[in-house]
Design an enzyme around this catalytic site. Structure first.
Site, PDB file in Angstrom:
ATOM      1  N   ARG A   1       0.861  -1.179   0.000  1.00 13.73           N
ATOM      2  CA  ARG A   1       0.000   0.000   0.000  1.00 13.73           C
ATOM      3  C   ARG A   1       0.899   1.232   0.000  1.00 13.73           C
ATOM      4  O   ARG A   1       2.032   1.193   0.500  1.00 13.73           O
ATOM      5  CB  ARG A   1      -0.885   0.031   1.252  1.00 13.73           C
ATOM      6  CG  ARG A   1      -1.825  -1.164   1.403  1.00 13.73           C
ATOM      7  CD  ARG A   1      -2.594  -1.053   2.716  1.00 13.73           C
ATOM      8  NE  ARG A   1      -3.536  -2.158   2.903  1.00 13.73           N
ATOM      9  CZ  ARG A   1      -3.278  -3.272   3.575  1.00 13.73           C
ATOM     10  NH1 ARG A   1      -2.084  -3.424   4.142  1.00 13.73           N
ATOM     11  NH2 ARG A   1      -4.185  -4.225   3.707  1.00 13.73           N
TER      12      ARG A   1
ATOM     13  N   LYS B   1      -2.054  -2.162   7.835  1.00 12.77           N
ATOM     14  CA  LYS B   1      -3.254  -1.667   8.503  1.00 12.77           C
ATOM     15  C   LYS B   1      -3.366  -2.260   9.903  1.00 12.77           C
ATOM     16  O   LYS B   1      -3.065  -3.433  10.114  1.00 12.77           O
ATOM     17  CB  LYS B   1      -4.497  -2.040   7.698  1.00 12.77           C
ATOM     18  CG  LYS B   1      -4.770  -1.117   6.504  1.00 12.77           C
ATOM     19  CD  LYS B   1      -6.116  -1.437   5.905  1.00 12.77           C
ATOM     20  CE  LYS B   1      -6.456  -0.455   4.780  1.00 12.77           C
ATOM     21  NZ  LYS B   1      -7.783  -0.744   4.198  1.00 12.77           N
TER      22      LYS B   1
ATOM     23  N   HIS C   1      -2.445   2.502  -5.966  1.00 10.94           N
ATOM     24  CA  HIS C   1      -3.145   1.245  -5.721  1.00 10.94           C
ATOM     25  C   HIS C   1      -3.226   0.395  -6.988  1.00 10.94           C
ATOM     26  O   HIS C   1      -3.387  -0.827  -6.897  1.00 10.94           O
ATOM     27  CB  HIS C   1      -4.552   1.529  -5.188  1.00 10.94           C
ATOM     28  CG  HIS C   1      -4.906   0.694  -3.988  1.00 10.94           C
ATOM     29  ND1 HIS C   1      -4.226   0.771  -2.785  1.00 10.94           N
ATOM     30  CD2 HIS C   1      -5.856  -0.256  -3.810  1.00 10.94           C
ATOM     31  CE1 HIS C   1      -4.754  -0.083  -1.929  1.00 10.94           C
ATOM     32  NE2 HIS C   1      -5.733  -0.718  -2.518  1.00 10.94           N
TER      33      HIS C   1
ATOM     34  N   ARG D   1      -0.589  -2.122  -6.917  1.00  9.24           N
ATOM     35  CA  ARG D   1      -0.944  -3.190  -5.966  1.00  9.24           C
ATOM     36  C   ARG D   1      -1.917  -4.170  -6.617  1.00  9.24           C
ATOM     37  O   ARG D   1      -1.758  -5.385  -6.512  1.00  9.24           O
ATOM     38  CB  ARG D   1      -1.555  -2.562  -4.719  1.00  9.24           C
ATOM     39  CG  ARG D   1      -2.003  -3.532  -3.625  1.00  9.24           C
ATOM     40  CD  ARG D   1      -2.344  -2.711  -2.385  1.00  9.24           C
ATOM     41  NE  ARG D   1      -3.178  -3.419  -1.426  1.00  9.24           N
ATOM     42  CZ  ARG D   1      -2.722  -4.210  -0.468  1.00  9.24           C
ATOM     43  NH1 ARG D   1      -1.417  -4.428  -0.363  1.00  9.24           N
ATOM     44  NH2 ARG D   1      -3.545  -4.800   0.386  1.00  9.24           N
TER      45      ARG D   1
ATOM     46  N   TYR E   1      -9.869 -10.365  -6.939  1.00  9.88           N
ATOM     47  CA  TYR E   1      -8.835 -10.606  -7.952  1.00  9.88           C
ATOM     48  C   TYR E   1      -9.123 -11.861  -8.775  1.00  9.88           C
ATOM     49  O   TYR E   1      -8.634 -11.982  -9.894  1.00  9.88           O
ATOM     50  CB  TYR E   1      -7.462 -10.682  -7.286  1.00  9.88           C
ATOM     51  CG  TYR E   1      -7.063  -9.363  -6.683  1.00  9.88           C
ATOM     52  CD1 TYR E   1      -6.714  -8.283  -7.487  1.00  9.88           C
ATOM     53  CD2 TYR E   1      -7.088  -9.170  -5.312  1.00  9.88           C
ATOM     54  CE1 TYR E   1      -6.386  -7.059  -6.946  1.00  9.88           C
ATOM     55  CE2 TYR E   1      -6.760  -7.950  -4.748  1.00  9.88           C
ATOM     56  CZ  TYR E   1      -6.408  -6.899  -5.579  1.00  9.88           C
ATOM     57  OH  TYR E   1      -6.095  -5.685  -5.036  1.00  9.88           O
TER      58      TYR E   1
END
Length: 295
Positions: A146, A170, A241, A244, A276
């Protein structure tokens, strides 16, 4: 109203132990709402009712705010007014009759491997900042970090001799991620030749520095990336992002297990990672339609 917001944020930090980035996002939502109330000449949260909230959400939708952002706003307001009700600071909770809007299921933008190659080649590596930017792109694509993890990456979190990095994600959760040889080579070049020149006589544990030798910011990453995307002639809305997403999609397409991708991305719930699989299925369909003689 500002005092009540600050009291709530203090409660989130001290009582619930939420991390800084989470409380910052709550603050942004609540301050924006209080500014709207001020414009409507509403001076207290006690007079906010269901229709006030609905009118505010309508203004956000008219301003074409992304559905996911509107969902986040509703969540922020719901938890805030629940807190006010529990503390007896309001007589009635206006959010009890507000439904959470559906966020929709939009597949994230993904770069092709050719576009990734073009983007990686865009920085001018004859210059110090070009080497830094190339290193940033290589690390992001090699690890799926991230942008917050990238800018907060410290020297202690690099274990290049073992081919690993250990970012803080996170919820202040650490995870260990393998990093490929190409990204390691660029990191070593940046760390030995460019970073000392940027740092000069200052002290910093941050890996990635700006031209003044201070920690690079999220905004700095975004600004540099937008410029590099234009140089690479990529006609997509590319954000940090996106790299990512591309990292996750490409390793899945090459046979990685979904659980492995979950660990690499640092997702607490595998349902977050499952989007994904939809991207990979979409890619499979495109390949089939392009190459099968009777597609």
């Amino acid at each position: 109203m500002n005092d009540e917001i600050e009291d709530y944020l203090h409660y989130l930090r001290v009582e619930r132990g939420l991390v800084h980035n989470t409380t910052v996002s709550y603050r942004q939502d609540l301050v924006a709402f209080s500014q709207y109330l001020h414009g409507q000449q509403i001076a207290s949260f006690t007079t906010v009712d269901r229709y006030t909230v609905l009118n505010y959400l309508a203004t956000l939708q008219q301003a074409q705010m992304a559905k996911t952002s509107v969902v986040h706003v509703v969540s922020s307001l719901r938890q805030f007014f629940r807190y006010l009700a529990n503390e007896n600071k309001i007589n009635a909770d206006p959010m009890l009759q507000i439904d959470t809007p559906k966020s929709g299921h939009h597949l994230p933008q993904v770069l092709t491997t050719t576009e990734v190659d073009s983007l990686l080649a865009a920085p001018d590596t004859t210059k110090k900042l070009g080497v830094r930017d190339r290193t940033i792109l290589e690390v992001m694509y090699a690890t799926g970090l991230r942008v917050s993890e990238l800018v907060n990456l410290t020297l202690d979190e690099l274990h290049l001799e073992m081919g690993l990095i250990q970012p803080l994600g996170k919820g202040d959760k650490e995870r260990i991620i393998p990093i490929g040889e190409v990204a390691i080579d660029w990191l070593q070049r940046y760390l030995t030749t460019v970073r000392p020149a940027l740092l000069k006589d200052q002290a910093s544990q941050s890996v990635f520095l700006n031209a003044h030798g201070r920690q690079l910011t999220r905004q700095g990453i975004w600004k540099n990336l937008k410029s590099l995307v234009r140089q690479a002639n990529i006609n997509k809305n590319v954000t940090p992002h996106t790299l990512r997403h591309s990292f996750a999609t490409h390793i899945l397409e090459n046979g990685a297990d979904l659980r492995v991708v979950q660990e690499l991305l640092g997702h607490a719930d595998i349902s977050t990672t499952q989007i994904y699989t939809h991207i990979s299925q979409k890619r499979l369909t495109e390949v089939y339609q392009k190459y099968h003689p009777r597609a």
